[in-house]
Design a protein around this motif. Sequence first.
Motif, short mmCIF file in Angstrom:
data_model
loop_
_atom_site.label_atom_id
_atom_site.label_comp_id
_atom_site.label_asym_id
_atom_site.label_seq_id
_atom_site.Cartn_x
_atom_site.Cartn_y
_atom_site.Cartn_z
N SER A 1 -13.75 2.98 -5.18
CA SER A 1 -12.57 2.68 -6.00
C SER A 1 -11.33 2.87 -5.14
CB SER A 1 -12.52 3.60 -7.22
OG SER A 1 -12.14 4.90 -6.84
N LEU A 2 -10.22 2.37 -5.64
CA LEU A 2 -8.98 2.48 -4.88
C LEU A 2 -8.56 3.92 -4.66
CD1 LEU A 2 -6.84 -0.42 -6.36
CD2 LEU A 2 -7.93 -0.32 -4.14
N SER A 3 -8.76 4.75 -5.67
CA SER A 3 -8.27 6.13 -5.58
C SER A 3 -9.14 7.01 -4.71
CB SER A 3 -8.15 6.73 -6.98
OG SER A 3 -9.41 6.71 -7.62
N THR A 4 -10.42 6.66 -4.55
CA THR A 4 -11.31 7.53 -3.78
C THR A 4 -11.77 6.90 -2.46
OG1 THR A 4 -13.27 6.67 -4.91
CG2 THR A 4 -12.20 8.64 -5.85
N HIS A 5 -11.38 5.65 -2.19
CA HIS A 5 -11.83 5.00 -0.96
C HIS A 5 -11.20 5.70 0.24
CE1 HIS A 5 -13.34 1.85 1.64
NE2 HIS A 5 -12.15 1.83 2.22
N LEU B 1 -4.52 1.12 3.03
CA LEU B 1 -5.67 0.97 2.14
C LEU B 1 -6.26 -0.43 2.22
CD1 LEU B 1 -7.58 2.04 -0.05
CD2 LEU B 1 -5.89 1.30 -1.74
N GLN C 1 2.11 2.14 -3.35
CA GLN C 1 1.03 2.70 -4.17
C GLN C 1 0.59 4.07 -3.67
OE1 GLN C 1 -1.98 -0.33 -4.05
NE2 GLN C 1 -0.84 -1.70 -5.40
N GLY C 2 1.23 4.55 -2.60
CA GLY C 2 0.93 5.88 -2.08
C GLY C 2 -0.29 5.95 -1.18
N ARG C 3 -0.85 4.82 -0.75
CA ARG C 3 -2.02 4.80 0.12
C ARG C 3 -1.83 3.81 1.26
NH1 ARG C 3 -7.35 5.67 -2.02
NH2 ARG C 3 -7.65 6.28 0.12
N ASP D 1 0.83 -1.22 0.00
CA ASP D 1 0.00 0.00 0.00
C ASP D 1 0.86 1.26 0.00
OD1 ASP D 1 -2.22 -1.63 0.06
OD2 ASP D 1 -2.64 -1.31 2.19
#
Length: 171
Positions: free
Chosen positions: A68-72, A50, A45-47, A42
């Motif tokens: 989605s992964l980017s907005t979760h 996550l 991936q910068g999160r 994670d």
Amino acid sequence: MTSLQGARAPGLLKADTEIYAEGMMIGLVGALTIALWFLVVDSFQGRPFLTPSLLGTALFKGGGGITSLSTHPISFETVAMFTWIHGMVFVVIGVATSWLLNLAERDPNYGFGVLLLFVLFEFGFICVSLIFAEEVLEALAIPDILIGNLLAAAAMGAYCWRRHPTLKIYP
């Protein structure tokens, strides 16, 4: 004064306690290995956090909160609750493994049970996710899950091997 030792053989009580303690350590080694693996994945991936946030959302909210992964949104409360449940599940797995290992030391035929337990739990997460939370598998990469499970199994196996160096897992 009555005690448990009066009802059972003294050696059994100590062995039972050692089995549970060993099982708890086996489980915590596995849970920590997977948690660290996904923290690294994670973070790259910068999160960070996550994955436990996604899994916690799927577990506690039925997956309805996964977009989605980017907005979760990463909820540290969900991460903490999921991490606690994850650790407890692995402790149960560790205790079962410890019992099987101790049986296998007495009778090598039980060694197959250790391998069967590994296979069952290796693919159990994916099967349960397919049934109950398909969106989790869509959000997470299956190779990352498999690598995490293999790393945890290897870490748990290494811990067990050090505690049971003479164990044979085949008859």
